[in-house]
Motif scaffolding. Structure first.
Motif, PDB file in Angstrom:
ATOM      1  N   ASP A  82       0.845  -1.185   0.000  1.00 61.54           N
ATOM      2  CA  ASP A  82       0.000   0.000   0.000  1.00 61.54           C
ATOM      3  C   ASP A  82       0.886   1.242   0.000  1.00 61.54           C
ATOM      4  O   ASP A  82       1.848   1.336   0.771  1.00 61.54           O
ATOM      5  CB  ASP A  82      -0.877   0.035   1.259  1.00 61.54           C
ATOM      6  N   ARG A  83       0.562   2.189  -0.842  1.00 60.93           N
ATOM      7  CA  ARG A  83       1.272   3.467  -0.887  1.00 60.93           C
ATOM      8  C   ARG A  83       0.808   4.315   0.296  1.00 60.93           C
ATOM      9  O   ARG A  83      -0.390   4.412   0.576  1.00 60.93           O
ATOM     10  CB  ARG A  83       0.967   4.175  -2.206  1.00 60.93           C
ATOM     11  N   LEU A  84       1.767   4.943   0.988  1.00 56.11           N
ATOM     12  CA  LEU A  84       1.459   5.793   2.135  1.00 56.11           C
ATOM     13  C   LEU A  84       1.549   7.269   1.745  1.00 56.11           C
ATOM     14  O   LEU A  84       2.199   7.619   0.749  1.00 56.11           O
ATOM     15  CB  LEU A  84       2.424   5.475   3.282  1.00 56.11           C
ATOM     16  N   PRO A  85       0.928   8.155   2.513  1.00 58.68           N
ATOM     17  CA  PRO A  85       0.883   9.578   2.149  1.00 58.68           C
ATOM     18  C   PRO A  85       2.248  10.239   1.919  1.00 58.68           C
ATOM     19  O   PRO A  85       2.368  11.115   1.060  1.00 58.68           O
ATOM     20  CB  PRO A  85       0.154  10.229   3.334  1.00 58.68           C
ATOM     21  N   THR A  91       7.559  12.454  -4.320  1.00 56.52           N
ATOM     22  CA  THR A  91       7.423  12.806  -5.736  1.00 56.52           C
ATOM     23  C   THR A  91       7.497  14.306  -5.974  1.00 56.52           C
ATOM     24  O   THR A  91       7.692  14.734  -7.107  1.00 56.52           O
ATOM     25  CB  THR A  91       6.095  12.270  -6.317  1.00 56.52           C
ATOM     26  N   ALA A  92       7.365  15.098  -4.910  1.00 58.49           N
ATOM     27  CA  ALA A  92       7.328  16.552  -5.075  1.00 58.49           C
ATOM     28  C   ALA A  92       8.392  17.289  -4.269  1.00 58.49           C
ATOM     29  O   ALA A  92       8.391  18.518  -4.248  1.00 58.49           O
ATOM     30  CB  ALA A  92       5.946  17.063  -4.658  1.00 58.49           C
ATOM     31  N   CYS A 108      12.534  -3.674  -2.288  1.00 54.93           N
ATOM     32  CA  CYS A 108      12.360  -2.216  -2.316  1.00 54.93           C
ATOM     33  C   CYS A 108      12.120  -1.744  -3.742  1.00 54.93           C
ATOM     34  O   CYS A 108      11.238  -0.912  -3.997  1.00 54.93           O
ATOM     35  CB  CYS A 108      13.584  -1.514  -1.745  1.00 54.93           C
ATOM     36  N   ARG A 109      12.904  -2.279  -4.681  1.00 55.82           N
ATOM     37  CA  ARG A 109      12.742  -1.890  -6.092  1.00 55.82           C
ATOM     38  C   ARG A 109      11.348  -2.244  -6.603  1.00 55.82           C
ATOM     39  O   ARG A 109      10.722  -1.447  -7.319  1.00 55.82           O
ATOM     40  CB  ARG A 109      13.806  -2.538  -6.954  1.00 55.82           C
ATOM     41  N   VAL A 110      10.846  -3.409  -6.241  1.00 53.70           N
ATOM     42  CA  VAL A 110       9.501  -3.804  -6.656  1.00 53.70           C
ATOM     43  C   VAL A 110       8.475  -2.809  -6.111  1.00 53.70           C
ATOM     44  O   VAL A 110       7.624  -2.320  -6.855  1.00 53.70           O
ATOM     45  CB  VAL A 110       9.163  -5.245  -6.196  1.00 53.70           C
ATOM     46  N   HIS A 115       4.515   1.509  -7.220  1.00 57.41           N
ATOM     47  CA  HIS A 115       3.887   2.784  -6.858  1.00 57.41           C
ATOM     48  C   HIS A 115       4.434   3.959  -7.663  1.00 57.41           C
ATOM     49  O   HIS A 115       4.226   5.120  -7.287  1.00 57.41           O
ATOM     50  CB  HIS A 115       4.023   3.020  -5.351  1.00 57.41           C
ATOM     51  N   ASP A 116       5.124   3.666  -8.761  1.00 55.51           N
ATOM     52  CA  ASP A 116       5.646   4.683  -9.676  1.00 55.51           C
ATOM     53  C   ASP A 116       6.524   5.707  -8.950  1.00 55.51           C
ATOM     54  O   ASP A 116       6.415   6.912  -9.173  1.00 55.51           O
ATOM     55  CB  ASP A 116       4.489   5.379 -10.409  1.00 55.51           C
ATOM     56  N   LEU A 117       7.397   5.203  -8.089  1.00 56.93           N
ATOM     57  CA  LEU A 117       8.294   6.074  -7.322  1.00 56.93           C
ATOM     58  C   LEU A 117       9.760   5.951  -7.738  1.00 56.93           C
ATOM     59  O   LEU A 117      10.579   6.773  -7.335  1.00 56.93           O
ATOM     60  CB  LEU A 117       8.166   5.751  -5.825  1.00 56.93           C
ATOM     61  N   THR A 118      10.086   4.958  -8.533  1.00 50.51           N
ATOM     62  CA  THR A 118      11.481   4.659  -8.851  1.00 50.51           C
ATOM     63  C   THR A 118      12.221   5.858  -9.406  1.00 50.51           C
ATOM     64  O   THR A 118      13.349   6.151  -8.980  1.00 50.51           O
ATOM     65  CB  THR A 118      11.561   3.481  -9.847  1.00 50.51           C
TER      66      THR A 118
END
Length: 184
Positions: A82-85, A91-92, A108-110, A115-118
Motif C-alpha cells: 500500500d502506498r502511504l501519504p 514525488t514533489a 524495495c525496487r519492486v 507505486h511509480d516512485l522509482t
C-alpha cells in the motif's frame, strides 16, 4: 497525516516499509521459512526473531539461503503493498532523495516500481546492499554517498526507533514519519 517540515534540508533519505509504503508481508510465514533454513543447517531457531536468525545465518554459513527465502516473502509483499501519504512528498520534494531500508533491495525496487516512485529515488540501499544493516550507520551513509550529499545537509525520515538510532549513529538529522516510534 502531518508531514514533517523538511525545508531546512538539501536532501531526504526515506525508510521504505512503514514510511513510503506498507509491505504486505506475512512475517510469521517468513520467520517459519527462515527457521527451516537454519534447521537444515543444524541450528535450532524456534525462539529467535527474524533479525537474530539473520545474524545466526551468518555464523552458520547459510546467510545467502536465508536471504533468498526472506527476500521472496518481501517481494511478494511489495507487489501488493500500500502506498502511504509520504510517498506523495517524495514525488514533489524537489531535492535529491534516497531510500535506506531494512528490507531486501530487490523488494524495495519492486515496491518503488509498483507505486511509480522509482524515478524519484536517486539512491537505494537495502538490507543486503552493504555488509551491515540498520541500526548500523553504514547503510544510511552509503545512501548519502551514492547521492553525493553531505550528511549535514540531509534528513532521514523513518517510522521506528531503529531508524532514529541509525540516524543518530550516522550523525544525521531525523524525523518520524508520523509522530513516534513503532518499535526497535
Amino acid at each position: 497525516m502531518a508531514l514533517p517540515d523538511l525545508s531546512d534540508f538539501d536532501a531526504v533519505v526515506y525508510d521504505l516499509d512503514g514510511t513510503l509504503v506498507n509491505l504486505r508481508v506475512d512475517w510469521a510465514a517468513a520467520a517459519q521459512d527462515a527457521a527451516l533454513v537454519l534447521q537444515d543447517a543444524g541450528v535450532e531457531a524456534d525462539s529467535m526473531d527474524l533479525w537474530r536468525m539473520l545474524d545466526v545465518a551468518d555464523e552458520a554459513g547459510v546467510r545467502d539461503e536465508l536471504e533468498r527465502e526472506l527476500s521472496a516473502h518481501e517481494r511478494q509483499g511489495a507487489w501488493t503493498s500500500d502506498r502511504l501519504p509520504l510517498a506523495d512528498h517524495l514525488t514533489a520534494d524537489g531535492v535529491p532523495s534516497g531510500v535506506c531500508s531494512l528490507n531486501a533491495e530487490d523488494a524495495c525496487r519492486v515496491a518503488l516500481d509498483v507505486h511509480d516512485l522509482t524515478h524519484h529515488v536517486d539512491a537505494l540501499v537495502g538490507r543486503d546492499t552493504v555488509a551491515t544493516q540498520k541500526p548500523a550507520p553504514e547503510p544510511l551513509l552509503e545512501t548519502l554517498g551514492r547521492m553525493d550529499v553531505d550528511p549535514g545537509a540531509a534528513v532521514f525520515i523513518g517510522d521506528s526507533a531503529r531508524d532514529k538510532k541509525t540516524a543518530e549513529r550516522a550523525d544525521i538529522a531525523f524525523r518520524y514519519v508520523d509522530g513516534g516510534p513503532s518499535g526497535v
